[in-house]
Design a protein around this motif. Structure first.
Motif, PDB file in Angstrom:
ATOM      1  N   ALA A 133       0.582  -1.293  -0.177  1.00 11.96           N
ATOM      2  CA  ALA A 133       0.077  -0.205   0.113  1.00 11.96           C
ATOM      3  C   ALA A 133       1.030   1.056  -0.239  1.00 11.96           C
ATOM      4  O   ALA A 133       0.185   2.166  -0.526  1.00 11.96           O
ATOM      5  CB  ALA A 133      -0.895  -0.005   1.505  1.00 11.96           C
ATOM      6  N   ASP A 157       0.825   9.812   0.297  1.00  8.77           N
ATOM      7  CA  ASP A 157       0.491   8.081  -0.114  1.00  8.77           C
ATOM      8  C   ASP A 157       1.212   8.257  -1.028  1.00  8.77           C
ATOM      9  O   ASP A 157       1.583   9.257  -1.993  1.00  8.77           O
ATOM     10  CB  ASP A 157      -0.854   8.391  -0.649  1.00  8.77           C
ATOM     11  N   SER A 159       1.314   5.601  -2.985  1.00  7.89           N
ATOM     12  CA  SER A 159       0.795   4.263  -3.799  1.00  7.89           C
ATOM     13  C   SER A 159       1.632   4.014  -4.966  1.00  7.89           C
ATOM     14  O   SER A 159       1.229   2.879  -5.692  1.00  7.89           O
ATOM     15  CB  SER A 159      -0.524   3.701  -3.802  1.00  7.89           C
ATOM     16  N   ASN A 200       2.087  -3.249   3.545  1.00  8.67           N
ATOM     17  CA  ASN A 200       2.158  -1.593   3.497  1.00  8.67           C
ATOM     18  C   ASN A 200       3.632  -1.877   3.955  1.00  8.67           C
ATOM     19  O   ASN A 200       3.280  -1.855   5.410  1.00  8.67           O
ATOM     20  CB  ASN A 200       1.092  -1.020   4.528  1.00  8.67           C
TER      21      ASN A 200
END
Length: 466
Positions: A133, A157, A159, A200
């Motif tokens: 993730a 983030d 990702s 993650n």
């Protein structure tokens, strides 16, 4: 340009019901006098059973199911090339069909006199795990034993970013109004409805906590293109910034020794550089006369002067080759460029100069490609590009040229080399294939490809496709 996605979170999250490592009782809280505070984890052992700095806290929170926390022991220092260091803090959050958890780490406690809202946090994140993730949460906690005291401040983030990529991140706490004194990193579990992404995971390093400047530190600095005498860069904009200062020098230079370029937008093109030279580029924002900290340095290498005399011959003998078939660092000649689209860490440096007289056509060195179907043998060894130096467009017409090379295949599988031309060596979408050459097994054979393309496309690229 790589854009960080920062999401301001306003809801408290469960945190820290289990403390896996207690702080050394001899550690004193960090006051303003101890700032900036820096930790790179280089002074400690690494591995799953290793502790991080004795003045830090760390732990794991089990969200569902049964998890052997003592056996996993996340986060922990791990061996990894990150920035200029060799050890980073390895975080993992997990969401599985029968269990889930997240891991966290807290900096040494801040003194009661320190206002968290006046601080800025810097750290490096490296992504080195396939199908994760790639979410980093930074927040503040009142206590490392109270699971309801954590307040998220920022979520980074990453990702959409590629495996093995390195990201400098800056977090400010100007909107934090609580009384917490623990700065916390968290690797949350992926969303509960995720079926393809279970982990993650990321490495964290070079943590720096300091008093924020009068203008935010510039993020997302990316060099988009270089020539033999110029560089082009872009970075994230900010509405509060009046202008940016761009500093360029040789690696490790002192910014006080150079005159910056002042630009009004979040991009710049700067010339008068030397060819075939390593440089660093830093950007600082200016807000109403208040200059922020300089950004994390971005290194780039100017291109060589164009090829003025043909024939051009490269036998790779003047380059130090590697005797190992796996390589995480590229070693092609300095005037060559490369692209590697795979996610395999062991082969991220390909194509390489390989040193083995039994494998070369002459001498000891040869250029080696290694690709496979995506996911084969547990690795993603996707398309690899080797890009020759620029041919001088004022002297030669591309359609009048040809390239020849000796090549051989390893094993009995069918291999192909796609020979083409690029107008921008930093953009693989500019690659225009000219011919696909099937490389036969057995001894070396001589191959040749002629060019019949638009005259402006003059950089020869060789691509080995999976």
């Amino acid at each position: 340009m790589k854009n960080f996605i920062h999401c301001l979170l306003v809801l408290a999250a469960l945190l820290l019901p289990r403390v896996a490592q207690a702080q050394d009782t001899t550690c004193s809280p960090l006051s303003y006098r101890e700032l900036p505070y820096f930790e790179d984890f280089e002074s400690y052992d690494y591995g799953r059973n290793s502790a991080i700095s004795p003045c830090w806290y760390k732990g794991m929170t089990v969200l569902s199911g049964t998890v052997n926390v003592d056996a996993l022991n996340y986060p922990y220092p791990e061996r990894v090339n990150i920035g200029n260091d060799t050890v980073g803090l390895w975080f993992v959050g997990y969401q599985g069909p029968s269990s889930s958890y997240f891991s966290w780490a807290a900096l040494p406690r801040l003194d009661d006199s320190v206002d968290v809202a006046t601080l800025e946090l810097f750290f490096l994140v490296k992504l080195s795990y396939y199908q994760t993730a790639n979410l980093v949460v930074v927040g503040v906690a009142d206590s490392v034993t109270n699971d309801s005291s954590f307040v998220p401040v920022d979520t980074i983030d990453l990702s959409a970013e590629p495996v093995n990529s390195l990201h400098p991140v800056y977090v400010t706490f100007e909107n934090y109004t609580g009384n917490g004194k623990y700065i916390v990193f968290k690797a949350p579990a992926p969303p509960a409805d995720s079926t393809s992404v279970r982990n993650n995971a990321f490495y964290l390093d070079n943590v720096t906590l300091r008093v924020a400047a009068g203008c935010r530190t510039t993020q997302g600095v990316v060099v988009t293109r270089t020539t033999a005498d110029s560089v082009f860069a872009v970075w994230s904009g900010d509405n509060d910034v009046d202008s940016w200062l761009v500093y360029i020098g040789t690696p490790g230079f002192d910014i006080d020794t150079v005159t910056p370029e002042y630009v009004s937008g979040n991009n710049a093109g700067i010339g008068n550089l030397n060819s075939n030279t390593e440089y660093e580029l830093l950007v600082a924002a200016s807000c109403s006369g208040n200059e922020g900290y300089t950004s994390y340095p971005v290194q780039f290498h100017t291109l060589c002067d164009p090829i003025d005399t043909l024939p051009f011959v490269e036998n790779f003998e003047s380059t130090t080759g590697t005797p190992y078939t796996s390589a995480a660092v590229n070693n092609l000649p300095s005037c060559w460029l490369y692209h590697n689209t795979g996610s395999s860490t062991l082969y991220s440096g390909y194509p390489i100069v390989y040193s083995d007289s039994a494998s070369s056509h002459s001498g000891s060195n040869s250029m080696r490609f290694c690709t496979s179907a995506q996911g084969a043998s547990g690795n993603d060894l996707s398309d690899q590009y080797a890009i020759m130096p620029l041919v001088n467009p004022t002297r030669y017409t591309m359609s009048n040229l040809k390239v020849s090379f000796w090549a051989r295949n390893y094993g009995n599988v069918i291999s192909h080399v796609v020979v083409g031309v690029m107008s921008n060596p930093y953009d693989t979408s500019s690659f225009v294939p000219v011919d696909t050459v099937q490389i036969e097994a057995g001894p070396y054979r001589l191959y040749a490809v002629g060019f019949k393309l638009r005259s402006e496309e003059r950089r020869v690229g060789k691509e080995c496709r999976s």
